[in-house]
Design a protein around this motif. Sequence first.
Motif, PDB file in Angstrom:
ATOM      1  N   SER A  33       0.816  -1.207   0.000  1.00  0.00           N
ATOM      2  CA  SER A  33       0.000   0.000   0.000  1.00  0.00           C
ATOM      3  C   SER A  33       0.856   1.267   0.000  1.00  0.00           C
ATOM      4  O   SER A  33       0.340   2.356  -0.246  1.00  0.00           O
ATOM      5  N   THR A  34       2.144   1.109   0.271  1.00  0.00           N
ATOM      6  CA  THR A  34       3.038   2.267   0.261  1.00  0.00           C
ATOM      7  C   THR A  34       3.374   2.644  -1.182  1.00  0.00           C
ATOM      8  O   THR A  34       3.135   1.877  -2.124  1.00  0.00           O
ATOM      9  N   GLN A  35       3.968   3.801  -1.350  1.00  0.00           N
ATOM     10  CA  GLN A  35       4.352   4.261  -2.692  1.00  0.00           C
ATOM     11  C   GLN A  35       5.398   3.317  -3.295  1.00  0.00           C
ATOM     12  O   GLN A  35       5.307   2.959  -4.467  1.00  0.00           O
ATOM     13  N   HIS A  36       6.373   2.909  -2.484  1.00  0.00           N
ATOM     14  CA  HIS A  36       7.406   1.969  -2.953  1.00  0.00           C
ATOM     15  C   HIS A  36       6.777   0.632  -3.359  1.00  0.00           C
ATOM     16  O   HIS A  36       7.103   0.065  -4.400  1.00  0.00           O
ATOM     17  N   GLY A  37       5.878   0.143  -2.531  1.00  0.00           N
ATOM     18  CA  GLY A  37       5.212  -1.121  -2.822  1.00  0.00           C
ATOM     19  C   GLY A  37       4.348  -1.043  -4.072  1.00  0.00           C
ATOM     20  O   GLY A  37       4.306  -1.987  -4.874  1.00  0.00           O
ATOM     21  N   GLN A  38       3.641   0.052  -4.255  1.00  0.00           N
ATOM     22  CA  GLN A  38       2.817   0.229  -5.458  1.00  0.00           C
ATOM     23  C   GLN A  38       3.682   0.219  -6.717  1.00  0.00           C
ATOM     24  O   GLN A  38       3.308  -0.368  -7.732  1.00  0.00           O
ATOM     25  N   ALA A  39       4.866   0.860  -6.637  1.00  0.00           N
ATOM     26  CA  ALA A  39       5.779   0.870  -7.784  1.00  0.00           C
ATOM     27  C   ALA A  39       6.283  -0.543  -8.087  1.00  0.00           C
ATOM     28  O   ALA A  39       6.347  -0.947  -9.256  1.00  0.00           O
ATOM     29  N   LEU A  40       6.628  -1.295  -7.030  1.00  0.00           N
ATOM     30  CA  LEU A  40       7.067  -2.689  -7.222  1.00  0.00           C
ATOM     31  C   LEU A  40       5.951  -3.539  -7.840  1.00  0.00           C
ATOM     32  O   LEU A  40       6.200  -4.356  -8.728  1.00  0.00           O
ATOM     33  N   LEU A  41       4.752  -3.340  -7.352  1.00  0.00           N
ATOM     34  CA  LEU A  41       3.616  -4.105  -7.845  1.00  0.00           C
ATOM     35  C   LEU A  41       3.337  -3.786  -9.310  1.00  0.00           C
ATOM     36  O   LEU A  41       3.096  -4.693 -10.117  1.00  0.00           O
ATOM     37  N   ALA A  42       3.384  -2.514  -9.660  1.00  0.00           N
ATOM     38  CA  ALA A  42       3.168  -2.115 -11.056  1.00  0.00           C
ATOM     39  C   ALA A  42       4.242  -2.709 -11.960  1.00  0.00           C
ATOM     40  O   ALA A  42       3.941  -3.208 -13.059  1.00  0.00           O
ATOM     41  N   LYS A  43       5.486  -2.693 -11.499  1.00  0.00           N
ATOM     42  CA  LYS A  43       6.591  -3.277 -12.266  1.00  0.00           C
ATOM     43  C   LYS A  43       6.390  -4.781 -12.439  1.00  0.00           C
ATOM     44  O   LYS A  43       6.592  -5.333 -13.518  1.00  0.00           O
ATOM     45  N   PHE A  44       5.982  -5.455 -11.360  1.00  0.00           N
ATOM     46  CA  PHE A  44       5.737  -6.893 -11.419  1.00  0.00           C
ATOM     47  C   PHE A  44       4.635  -7.218 -12.430  1.00  0.00           C
ATOM     48  O   PHE A  44       4.776  -8.151 -13.221  1.00  0.00           O
ATOM     49  N   VAL A  45       3.548  -6.459 -12.401  1.00  0.00           N
ATOM     50  CA  VAL A  45       2.430  -6.707 -13.321  1.00  0.00           C
ATOM     51  C   VAL A  45       2.882  -6.525 -14.763  1.00  0.00           C
ATOM     52  O   VAL A  45       2.577  -7.354 -15.629  1.00  0.00           O
ATOM     53  N   VAL A  46       3.613  -5.469 -15.043  1.00  0.00           N
ATOM     54  CA  VAL A  46       4.091  -5.216 -16.417  1.00  0.00           C
ATOM     55  C   VAL A  46       4.999  -6.355 -16.879  1.00  0.00           C
ATOM     56  O   VAL A  46       4.850  -6.862 -17.998  1.00  0.00           O
TER      57      VAL A  46
END
Length: 175
Positions: A96-109
């Motif tokens: 839910s953090t900004q860092h985690g959201q960026a990691l999640l978006a990268k993982f999905v891509v």
Amino acid sequence: MFNNTFWKNSLKFGALAGIACLGYSVILDLIGITPISGKLFPSNIFILIASVLAVKSYRRNNPDETLHFWEGLSLCFVVALSASTIVGGGLYLFYSTQHGQALLAKFVVEAVKEYTTARQQIIKETNLEYFNNLIAGIKAIDPMSIAFTELKQRPLIAILPSIMISLYYRRQYVK
């Protein structure tokens, strides 16, 4: 059958296992690996170790050091459930953090890209509808789905080892 140290042992060792699993996730993140999915599977060893320690501790506190199979199995299940609750909650907060959201978006891509390159093979082995559902499922990954996956999967993964732990440490009541 169940004495008053049941909850004390199971929740204590479950919390320790959950914290160890979260520590493993942090270490993965620090070395540049996104802590999601199969990358977290090795952390289940912490739950198994905690289950063994909880059963041994519980048995030691029983009269005559007895332990029924169902006591051991229940103890292991509560350890796994409490650990998975802590891990699920921790990962929810992390993603839910900004860092985690960026990691999640990268993982999905990256995951969508990987499956798209294997599209023809996947469709050949299954069908187009399955492939489309797979891609839609990957795109729908969010912190809540990660938390629920942890809460559902970790106790299920621990079932067979819990049975073996309970069988190994059981000692029947002597009359």
